[in-house]
Enzyme design. Structure first.
Site, PDB file in Angstrom:
ATOM      1  N   TRP A  74      38.834  42.077  47.276  1.00 32.61           N
ATOM      2  CA  TRP A  74      37.805  41.082  46.947  1.00 32.61           C
ATOM      3  C   TRP A  74      37.916  40.054  48.069  1.00 32.61           C
ATOM      4  CZ3 TRP A  74      37.299  35.855  45.914  1.00 32.61           C
ATOM      5  CH2 TRP A  74      36.124  35.455  45.275  1.00 32.61           C
ATOM      6  N   ASN A 100      47.571  40.649  48.342  1.00 32.70           N
ATOM      7  CA  ASN A 100      46.676  40.015  47.374  1.00 32.70           C
ATOM      8  C   ASN A 100      47.016  38.541  47.366  1.00 32.70           C
ATOM      9  OD1 ASN A 100      45.296  39.187  45.047  1.00 32.70           O
ATOM     10  ND2 ASN A 100      46.889  39.937  43.685  1.00 32.70           N
ATOM     11  N   GLY A 101      46.051  37.685  47.681  1.00 34.66           N
ATOM     12  CA  GLY A 101      46.331  36.238  47.692  1.00 34.66           C
ATOM     13  C   GLY A 101      45.734  35.612  48.931  1.00 34.66           C
ATOM     14  N   GLU A 485      28.184  31.765  25.993  1.00 36.63           N
ATOM     15  CA  GLU A 485      28.782  33.065  26.296  1.00 36.63           C
ATOM     16  C   GLU A 485      27.687  34.137  26.459  1.00 36.63           C
ATOM     17  OE1 GLU A 485      31.420  34.045  27.386  1.00 36.63           O
ATOM     18  OE2 GLU A 485      31.628  36.136  26.857  1.00 36.63           O
ATOM     19  N   LYS A 489      27.158  36.280  29.898  1.00 31.22           N
ATOM     20  CA  LYS A 489      27.177  37.752  29.925  1.00 31.22           C
ATOM     21  C   LYS A 489      25.918  38.262  30.610  1.00 31.22           C
ATOM     22  CE  LYS A 489      30.422  38.320  29.345  1.00 31.22           C
ATOM     23  NZ  LYS A 489      31.545  37.571  28.982  1.00 31.22           N
ATOM     24  N   LYS A 607      37.796  40.591  38.190  1.00 31.14           N
ATOM     25  CA  LYS A 607      38.243  40.237  36.846  1.00 31.14           C
ATOM     26  C   LYS A 607      39.365  39.217  36.852  1.00 31.14           C
ATOM     27  CE  LYS A 607      38.654  42.092  32.364  1.00 31.14           C
ATOM     28  NZ  LYS A 607      37.482  41.332  31.903  1.00 31.14           N
TER      29      LYS A 607
END
Ligand code: F6R
Length: 612
Positions: A74, A100-101, A485, A489, A607
């Site tokens: 990502w 990652n980071g 919410e 969505k 996510k």
């Protein structure tokens, strides 16, 4: 964000790493890559796009090797492209790394390395790190483990990394600070991953690496040190993940499967915690703080996104039943203010992943100021449960669809239990009321099952709304977070602009948007604000808006006014969010499918948001 997988052992690494990356794709899916050391030496394959594109691209290539590292990205530094994909290599090309980071001081380090003649092939911070490691490795006459350790002492930022050396195909070096990392322990083999899902089918024995730890991994040896060089004793835990929860199980998408799992996930979440006949709630994770809860001044809930919406439901419930003032804060805003926090405050951090960077930073800040921190998390063993003083797991099981569904209802369930538990401790609720509420709560999974039966109707309604450009969601009381919410969505998976609003606020601005093309989804169930919501529906209809109302089974009033209605079973106001959310999840799902969107992996999202 970003998923990493490493393997060293006797199996072929490629299929194992590819499968692992697919499991971790929820963490990022804009590019992927794998490095392997086989008989022909080091081979690296990288491709912009999803893991499946990497897989297609690699057909017919040399994929042999029993040691390998892989990454699904990502993007942070540098656009998604082949050249910015991981693994990255050192100046000499012999060391490779997955990361990652974010390395925050990469620009200064890069400048220094450029002066020393380094040449970079990507725009990433990660490539700078592997160059730095090589620089130390070559100049300081140390082994690779020490070179990685020394390099990490020079960087600021967050990382979970795995380093592999072409000239030493019997070892991997892994380290973490601020990004998750799990090591699976097998017989003559080790697995490394961002979470346990790529590991679970090979071994149940895992070690969660702690921040500032570095691991030296050989096929038959594991050494863990801290970055200050103190050797650590690894703590091996047993995994409880069920493999079938990681598969789609006949559903077209993980999101749909996870929506349908909710009767079970909520039941799992309540198991052993509620005693309806006795009117009693037991929360083992926070029982040490039972006395303290009688005297707290305030609760601050910190979270992001969907978890923040769950926090708003929690505010409503805790204030209603435990009579403790609650503030709900976006973690990202809270951490950069100078909020007033005292030792009498309890901070509840809500996070599905347990890895959200902003929520973690908010926790650290509140902890420093002396507050007691509770976590409400889904991923067992993730970072937030380890940062907090106590907590309650949601036990929803792995949530793979990027849009949160079953995790949200499980968070709301846990917050309901916390509200009742606090009320029980403070004596703000009678035994009889508690028996009544818990008896009803116990039936909620069955009612959710009934709410799911509207799926076909919702699909038909979705077909009418699929070409809308905007959509408004309205609710009052605990229906307001449900509206928020519902809007989140819809926008995140179908890319339709949607806004959630308190129904009464509509007339202060958003009403200007309403015309004959504007769908307005209204939570209009039978509760204390029913009459008021009916007036709001009238206001929308008077301006020719198209109303889709979520109503209580058997409703006749709203049906006369609304263009479309979806019924949900009757329930007390306290449990409305658990039921009213279900049709909105299905609505977004079907609209997104009809618009041909990638439901499980919407664009630009990941996510687990481990960057600020
Ligand atoms: C929306 C969604 C996100 C997350 C948010 C916080 O469907 O999934 O808004 O809720 O990124 O993530 P966690 O709960 O893992 O801290």
């Amino acid at each position: 964000m970003c998923g990493i997988v490493g393997y060293i052992g006797f199996r072929e690494a490629w299929p194992l790493v590819i499968k692992g990356l697919k499991r971790l794709e929820y963490r990022g899916y804009d590019s992927a890559g794998i490095a392997l050391i086989g008989d022909s030496g080091l081979n690296i394959y990288k491709k912009a796009g999803k893991v499946s594109e990497l897989e297609n691209f690699s057909v017919g290539k040399n994929l042999s090797g029993t040691i390998g590292i892989g990454h699904t990205r990502w993007a942070t530094h540098g656009a998604p492209s082949d050249r910015n994909s991981h693994p990255h290599t050192s100046n000499s090309g012999t060391l490779s790394i997955i990361h990652n980071g974010i390395i925050e001081n990469y620009a200064t380090l890069k400048e220094e390395l450029l002066k020393r003649g380094h040449f970079f092939n990507s725009d990433t911070d990660t490539e700078v790190l592997i160059h730095l490691i090589e620089e130390i490795y070559k100049n300081d006459d140390v082994d690779l483990l020490e070179a990685v350790r020394l390099a990490l002492n020079e960087v600021t930022g967050a990382y979970a990394i795995v380093v592999m050396d072409q000239n030493q195909p019997d070892q991997l070096i892994a380290a973490r600070k601020g990004s998750p990392m799990v090591i699976g322990v097998g017989e003559d083999e080790y697995f490394i991953a961002s979470d346990a899902t790529p590991i679970v089918e090979y071994t149940k024995n895992v070690i969660y690496l702690n921040d500032n730890e570095i691991a030296f991994v050989k096929r038959d040896e594991l050494l863990i040190k801290r970055l200050d060089n103190v050797v650590q004793t690894p703590y091996i835990q047993e995994l409880e993940i069920q493999l079938e929860l990681l598969e789609k199980g006949g559903f077209d998408h993980f999101m749909l499967k996870e929506i349908y799992e909710q009767p079970r996930s909520i039941r799992d979440c309540m198991r052993g915690r509620i005693y309806p006949n006795e009117g009693f709630v037991q929360l083992g994770g926070i029982k040490e703080y039972a006395e303290k809860l009688k005297n707290i001044d305030r609760i601050i809930i910190v979270a992001c996104g969907t978890s923040w919406h769950a926090g708003l439901v929690g505010e409503y419930l805790i204030e209603e039943y435990a009579r403790i003032p609650v503030e709900v804060e976006y973690a990202s805003e809270f951490r950069y203010r100078n909020p007033i926090i005292t030792e009498k405050d309890v901070v509840i951090a809500i996070s599905q992943s347990g890895e959200t960077a902003d929520t973690m930073a908010a926790i650290e800040m509140a902890k420093e100021k002396g507050a007691t921190i509770f976590g409400v998390c889904n991923v067992v063993g993730s970072s937030i449960p380890r940062l907090t003083h106590a907590g309650v797991y949601t036990h929803a099981g792995p949530e793979i669809g990027v849009a949160s569904t079953k995790a949200f209802t499980a968070q709301v369930t846990v917050l309901t239990l916390i509200a009742f538990y606090m009320a029980q401790q403070k004596g703000t609720i009678t035994k009889a009321k508690m028996v009544e509420l818990l008896t009803e709560l116990d039936l909620i999974p069955e009612k959710i099952q009934r709410a799911l039966e509207s799926n076909d109707l919702i699909k038909e309604i979705a077909a009418k709304f699929k070409d809308s450009r905007n959509c408004l969601f309205l609710g009052r009381g605990s229906g307001f977070p449900v509206a928020l919410e519902g809007a989140l969505k819809l926008k995140e998976i179908s890319y339709i602009h949607a806004e959630g609003y308190p129904a009464a606020e509509m007339k202060h601005g958003p009403i200007a948007l309403i015309d004959e093309e504007m769908p307005v989804v209204v939570i209009a169930t039978k509760n204390s604000s029913y009459e008021k919501v009916i007036s709001n529906i009238q206001e929308v209809k008077a301006r020719k808006g198209i109303v889709l109302a979520i109503v209580t089974e058997g409703d006749t009033e709203v049906k006369k006014m609304a263009d479309y209605v979806i019924e949900i079973p009757d329930a007390s106001e306290a449990f409305l969010p658990l039921l009213a959310t279900i049709p909105l999840q299905l609505l977004s799902y079907h609209i997104a499918v009809l618009r041909d969107c990638n439901v499980d992996q919407p664009r630009n999202l990941a996510k687990s948001v481990t960057v600020e």
